[in-house]
Write a protein that holds these residues in place. Sequence first.
Motif, PDB file in Angstrom:
ATOM      1  N   GLU A  27       0.849  -1.191   0.000  1.00 21.98           N
ATOM      2  CA  GLU A  27       0.000   0.000   0.000  1.00 21.98           C
ATOM      3  C   GLU A  27       0.886   1.243   0.000  1.00 21.98           C
ATOM      4  O   GLU A  27       2.014   1.216   0.474  1.00 21.98           O
ATOM      5  CB  GLU A  27      -0.885   0.030   1.262  1.00 21.98           C
ATOM      6  N   PRO A  28       0.362   2.377  -0.508  1.00 22.87           N
ATOM      7  CA  PRO A  28       1.136   3.619  -0.421  1.00 22.87           C
ATOM      8  C   PRO A  28       1.249   4.056   1.043  1.00 22.87           C
ATOM      9  O   PRO A  28       0.448   3.647   1.885  1.00 22.87           O
ATOM     10  CB  PRO A  28       0.314   4.614  -1.239  1.00 22.87           C
ATOM     11  N   LEU A  29       2.221   4.898   1.305  1.00 25.70           N
ATOM     12  CA  LEU A  29       2.398   5.414   2.662  1.00 25.70           C
ATOM     13  C   LEU A  29       1.217   6.296   3.048  1.00 25.70           C
ATOM     14  O   LEU A  29       0.696   7.046   2.223  1.00 25.70           O
ATOM     15  CB  LEU A  29       3.684   6.243   2.734  1.00 25.70           C
ATOM     16  N   ASN A  30       0.804   6.189   4.314  1.00 19.80           N
ATOM     17  CA  ASN A  30      -0.250   7.046   4.856  1.00 19.80           C
ATOM     18  C   ASN A  30       0.424   8.071   5.756  1.00 19.80           C
ATOM     19  O   ASN A  30       0.719   7.799   6.909  1.00 19.80           O
ATOM     20  CB  ASN A  30      -1.256   6.196   5.637  1.00 19.80           C
ATOM     21  N   ILE A  31       0.694   9.254   5.207  1.00 19.55           N
ATOM     22  CA  ILE A  31       1.400  10.283   5.966  1.00 19.55           C
ATOM     23  C   ILE A  31       0.398  11.066   6.794  1.00 19.55           C
ATOM     24  O   ILE A  31      -0.615  11.539   6.286  1.00 19.55           O
ATOM     25  CB  ILE A  31       2.198  11.194   5.028  1.00 19.55           C
ATOM     26  N   VAL A  32       0.712  11.178   8.095  1.00 26.67           N
ATOM     27  CA  VAL A  32      -0.195  11.857   9.017  1.00 26.67           C
ATOM     28  C   VAL A  32       0.389  13.162   9.551  1.00 26.67           C
ATOM     29  O   VAL A  32      -0.292  13.889  10.251  1.00 26.67           O
ATOM     30  CB  VAL A  32      -0.617  10.927  10.183  1.00 26.67           C
ATOM     31  N   GLY A  33       1.651  13.462   9.198  1.00 29.03           N
ATOM     32  CA  GLY A  33       2.213  14.726   9.667  1.00 29.03           C
ATOM     33  C   GLY A  33       3.641  14.933   9.231  1.00 29.03           C
ATOM     34  O   GLY A  33       4.354  13.985   8.909  1.00 29.03           O
ATOM     35  N   VAL A  34       4.038  16.213   9.224  1.00 35.01           N
ATOM     36  CA  VAL A  34       5.413  16.606   8.950  1.00 35.01           C
ATOM     37  C   VAL A  34       5.827  17.526  10.089  1.00 35.01           C
ATOM     38  O   VAL A  34       5.082  18.440  10.452  1.00 35.01           O
ATOM     39  CB  VAL A  34       5.529  17.344   7.594  1.00 35.01           C
ATOM     40  N   GLN A  35       6.997  17.257  10.676  1.00 41.61           N
ATOM     41  CA  GLN A  35       7.492  18.063  11.786  1.00 41.61           C
ATOM     42  C   GLN A  35       8.857  18.633  11.415  1.00 41.61           C
ATOM     43  O   GLN A  35       9.630  17.977  10.718  1.00 41.61           O
ATOM     44  CB  GLN A  35       7.667  17.213  13.054  1.00 41.61           C
ATOM     45  N   THR A  36       9.161  19.847  11.907  1.00 45.67           N
ATOM     46  CA  THR A  36      10.503  20.415  11.779  1.00 45.67           C
ATOM     47  C   THR A  36      10.994  20.779  13.169  1.00 45.67           C
ATOM     48  O   THR A  36      10.203  21.132  14.048  1.00 45.67           O
ATOM     49  CB  THR A  36      10.518  21.672  10.886  1.00 45.67           C
ATOM     50  N   GLY A  37      12.313  20.672  13.366  1.00 45.59           N
ATOM     51  CA  GLY A  37      12.827  21.017  14.683  1.00 45.59           C
ATOM     52  C   GLY A  37      14.325  20.910  14.797  1.00 45.59           C
ATOM     53  O   GLY A  37      15.041  20.699  13.812  1.00 45.59           O
ATOM     54  N   LYS A  38      14.800  21.032  16.060  1.00 40.89           N
ATOM     55  CA  LYS A  38      16.230  21.115  16.362  1.00 40.89           C
ATOM     56  C   LYS A  38      16.798  19.843  16.969  1.00 40.89           C
ATOM     57  O   LYS A  38      18.001  19.770  17.198  1.00 40.89           O
ATOM     58  CB  LYS A  38      16.477  22.283  17.316  1.00 40.89           C
ATOM     59  N   SER A  39      15.956  18.851  17.275  1.00 41.25           N
ATOM     60  CA  SER A  39      16.473  17.588  17.825  1.00 41.25           C
ATOM     61  C   SER A  39      15.473  16.476  17.535  1.00 41.25           C
ATOM     62  O   SER A  39      14.327  16.733  17.163  1.00 41.25           O
ATOM     63  CB  SER A  39      16.713  17.707  19.334  1.00 41.25           C
ATOM     64  N   LEU A  40      15.938  15.232  17.718  1.00 37.63           N
ATOM     65  CA  LEU A  40      15.091  14.055  17.484  1.00 37.63           C
ATOM     66  C   LEU A  40      14.867  13.295  18.783  1.00 37.63           C
ATOM     67  O   LEU A  40      15.749  13.237  19.639  1.00 37.63           O
ATOM     68  CB  LEU A  40      15.766  13.097  16.492  1.00 37.63           C
ATOM     69  N   SER A  42      14.013   9.379  20.379  1.00 34.58           N
ATOM     70  CA  SER A  42      14.542   8.051  20.035  1.00 34.58           C
ATOM     71  C   SER A  42      13.708   7.359  18.964  1.00 34.58           C
ATOM     72  O   SER A  42      14.208   6.503  18.245  1.00 34.58           O
ATOM     73  CB  SER A  42      14.645   7.180  21.286  1.00 34.58           C
ATOM     74  N   ASP A  43      12.427   7.742  18.814  1.00 36.23           N
ATOM     75  CA  ASP A  43      11.561   7.127  17.791  1.00 36.23           C
ATOM     76  C   ASP A  43      11.625   7.868  16.450  1.00 36.23           C
ATOM     77  O   ASP A  43      10.822   7.619  15.568  1.00 36.23           O
ATOM     78  CB  ASP A  43      10.118   7.035  18.290  1.00 36.23           C
ATOM     79  N   HIS A  44      12.569   8.793  16.305  1.00 40.08           N
ATOM     80  CA  HIS A  44      12.801   9.573  15.073  1.00 40.08           C
ATOM     81  C   HIS A  44      11.806  10.706  14.865  1.00 40.08           C
ATOM     82  O   HIS A  44      11.849  11.372  13.834  1.00 40.08           O
ATOM     83  CB  HIS A  44      12.861   8.687  13.822  1.00 40.08           C
ATOM     84  N   SER A  45      10.882  10.919  15.809  1.00 42.14           N
ATOM     85  CA  SER A  45      10.032  12.110  15.727  1.00 42.14           C
ATOM     86  C   SER A  45      10.836  13.304  16.262  1.00 42.14           C
ATOM     87  O   SER A  45      11.908  13.139  16.844  1.00 42.14           O
ATOM     88  CB  SER A  45       8.743  11.909  16.533  1.00 42.14           C
ATOM     89  N   ILE A  46      10.310  14.519  16.068  1.00 40.45           N
ATOM     90  CA  ILE A  46      11.029  15.718  16.484  1.00 40.45           C
ATOM     91  C   ILE A  46      10.936  15.888  18.001  1.00 40.45           C
ATOM     92  O   ILE A  46       9.864  15.777  18.584  1.00 40.45           O
ATOM     93  CB  ILE A  46      10.448  16.961  15.762  1.00 40.45           C
ATOM     94  N   GLY A  47      12.082  16.170  18.607  1.00 40.13           N
ATOM     95  CA  GLY A  47      12.140  16.405  20.053  1.00 40.13           C
ATOM     96  C   GLY A  47      11.882  17.859  20.399  1.00 40.13           C
ATOM     97  O   GLY A  47      11.026  18.171  21.215  1.00 40.13           O
TER      98      GLY A  47
END
Length: 133
Positions: A27-40, A42-47
Motif C-alpha cells: 500500500e502507499p504510505l499514509n502520511i499523518v504529519g510533517v514536523q521540523t525542529g532542532k532535535s530528534l 529516540s523514535d525519530h520524531s522531532i524532540g
Amino acid sequence: GSRNRIEMKQLFAVVAVFCLTGCGPTEPLNIVGVQTGKSLNSDHSIGRHAISFSPTDTMYVSVLTNGRGAGTIEVKWALRGYELHQVTKKVSYNGQAATDFRFAAADGFPVGDYTVEVIVDGKPFETRRIKVE
C-alpha cells in the motif's frame, strides 16, 4: 497418507494467505504529519519543534506515517529558490513510524527564509517555510 496431504494443503493455504497479507506492504504510505525542529526523539520524531533556526543548528524534518505502507520519501531544503540539500529514503512500515531527515551546514547556514519540501513517491506532499536568523 491422505491425512498428511490435507495438512499440507491447509499449511499451503495458510502460507499463501500470510504472504498476501504479510510479505511486505504494497500500500502507499499514509502520511499523518510533517514536523521540523532542532532535535530528534529516540523514535525519530522531532524532540524540539522549531521553524526558526540559528546558523549553527542542525535542521531536522520528521515525516510521520501510520498503518501499513511502502514508498519513497524525499526532503529538499532550498534558500531563495536554490536547492541546497536533498535526501531520499525508501521505507516500508507495518504501523506507526517516523522517518527522519537532517541538514547541517559545516560553515553555518546563511540567514534567510528557507523552504522544506516533502515529496512522496515523486509527488509534492507539503512545503514548509522555516528561517535562519
